[in-house]
Design an enzyme around this catalytic site. Structure first.
Site, PDB file in Angstrom:
ATOM      1  N   HIS A 158       1.388  53.717  78.404  1.00 60.18           N
ATOM      2  CA  HIS A 158       2.095  54.223  79.588  1.00 60.18           C
ATOM      3  C   HIS A 158       1.941  55.738  79.753  1.00 60.18           C
ATOM      4  CE1 HIS A 158       3.800  50.310  80.208  1.00 60.18           C
ATOM      5  NE2 HIS A 158       4.564  50.349  79.134  1.00 60.18           N
ATOM      6  N   ASP A 193      -0.672  43.785  76.365  1.00 55.93           N
ATOM      7  CA  ASP A 193       0.758  44.072  76.248  1.00 55.93           C
ATOM      8  C   ASP A 193       1.513  43.382  77.398  1.00 55.93           C
ATOM      9  OD1 ASP A 193       2.612  46.463  74.888  1.00 55.93           O
ATOM     10  OD2 ASP A 193       3.212  46.004  76.948  1.00 55.93           O
ATOM     11  N   HIS A 195       3.603  44.695  79.326  1.00 57.14           N
ATOM     12  CA  HIS A 195       3.678  45.616  80.458  1.00 57.14           C
ATOM     13  C   HIS A 195       2.286  46.070  80.887  1.00 57.14           C
ATOM     14  CE1 HIS A 195       7.445  46.135  78.080  1.00 57.14           C
ATOM     15  NE2 HIS A 195       8.009  46.141  79.270  1.00 57.14           N
ATOM     16  N   ASP A 282       4.623  42.232  72.829  1.00 53.40           N
ATOM     17  CA  ASP A 282       5.907  42.022  73.504  1.00 53.40           C
ATOM     18  C   ASP A 282       5.862  40.934  74.582  1.00 53.40           C
ATOM     19  OD1 ASP A 282       4.274  43.778  74.857  1.00 53.40           O
ATOM     20  OD2 ASP A 282       5.815  45.304  75.196  1.00 53.40           O
TER      21      ASP A 282
HETATM   22 ZN   LIG Z   1       5.042  46.694  76.460  1.00 51.75          ZN
END
Ligand SMILES: [Zn+2]
Length: 343
Positions: A158, A193, A195, A282
């Site tokens: 990120h 991931d 996200h 995750d």
């Molecule tokens: Zn994540």
């Protein structure tokens, strides 16, 4: 296969972040490093200390003012009357033409996208060594390893060229890819991931020399909200070199593997000669983020699919949060990857 990690990566100890306006304990805890390290050793990996490659690999993808900010802001912040223990932003330039500010509060808002990346006394040291682990993993592959695992905690995907966000400060996967590119390779980054890898996407969005692929939960209802949609395909020279494969909330193994298959076809079409996997865990059904429903067996299938690409591969740890399953999920992933790859 080696696991690269440095003890200093444990020292970053973020206390809080805001979730729906409520102050919550940060889930990006130092204990993640211990659970993941134990999981890697249980998979038979050999512990290795990262070498110190200095600032050059970081500066390939991050701006000079951002790197300076990360290394100095904690002390400047502590000198402010009434300052909090952690550097947390509260005012941002908000998509308007703006002047780079001199004041620490202004620079925090410039370089920190959200409250999930507080900077404490040891943050810089931890993120520096996390990045060195990524470079060391990439270098191991350049020296001939079939695969390597960089235990990057804090995570990175990120983080933008000039901005932290979502528990991330330095973009370890992007740094690894840039290191491979600088050595004359043609890297593809595949992000699994939960996200979307928004920072990584932005770093290479207008470039045709690094392919970025991300499988993730639909950002219409999940962080990072502003990026990760299927229509974001790159721009300029990079048009067609970014692929987002968003999945509906709650999706399990089959949709995830189907999307990954589409992504890996792009990797083959791109002609990549080395793979960087942004390895979040995750997407697990019992992860605290509870976004997707991938099982442990699903992680094994994901690992096998990635190994079957047949390219030298740098596995870079991203998310995956504390539950009893975290270390065991990593063990399962690495074992399945190694068996398929013969690594
Ligand atoms: Zn994540």
């Amino acid at each position: 296969m080696k696991v690269f990690v440095d003890e200093r990566q444990r020292e970053h100890d973020p206390q809080h972040f805001l979730n729906r306006g409520a102050r919550r304990p940060s889930p990006e805890q130092p204990a993640r490093l211990d659970a993941l390290h134990k999981g890697a050793i249980a998979a038979g990996l050999d512990a290795a200390a990262p070498a110190d490659f200095g600032m050059a690999p970081l500066a390939r993808v991050h701006s000079a003012d951002y790197l300076s900010f990360l290394s100095t802001i904690y002390e400047e912040w502590q000198a402010l009357p009434g300052a909090s223990e952690e550097v947390v932003p509260n005012v941002h330039p908000a998509r308007r033409p703006a002047t780079y500010p001199a004041h620490p509060v202004g620079r925090a808002g410039w370089h920190q996208a959200d409250t999930a990346c507080p900077i404490g006394p040891h943050t810089y040291s931890s993120v520096y060594w996390s990045a060195q682990s990524a470079v060391s993993g990439a270098d191991d592959v350049l020296e001939g390893a079939r695969a390597s695992y960089a235990l990057c905690r804090p995570p990175g995907h990120h983080a933008f060229a000039d901005m932290a966000g979502g528990f991330c400060f330095l973009n370890n996967s992007g740094i690894a890819a840039a290191h491979l590119l600088a050595a004359g390779r043609r890297p593809a980054i595949v992000d699994v991931d939960l996200h979307h890898g928004n920072g990584t996407q932005a770093m290479f969005y207008d470039r045709a020399d690094v392919l970025t692929v991300s499988v993730h939960i639909d950002p219409d209802s999940f962080y990072p909200f502003f990026w990760g949609h299927a229509h974001e395909r790159g721009e300029g020279l990079g048009a067609g070199y970014n692929l987002n494969l968003p999945l509906p909330q709650g999706s399990g193994d089959v949709p995830f593997l189907d999307a990954l298959g589409i992504g890996l076809e792009q990797v083959a079409g791109f002609g990549a000669d080395v793979l960087v996997v942004a390895l979040g865990l995750d997407a697990y059904h019992d992860d605290p983020f509870a976004g997707l429903s991938v099982t442990r067996d699903g992680f094994c299938r994901i690992a096998e699919a990635l190994a079957r690409v047949g390219l030298p591969t740098v596995l870079v740890q991203e998310g995956g949060y504390l539950s009893e399953a975290l270390g065991d999920n990593l063990t399962a992933f690495l074992t399945a990857f190694g068996a398929e790859a013969g690594a």
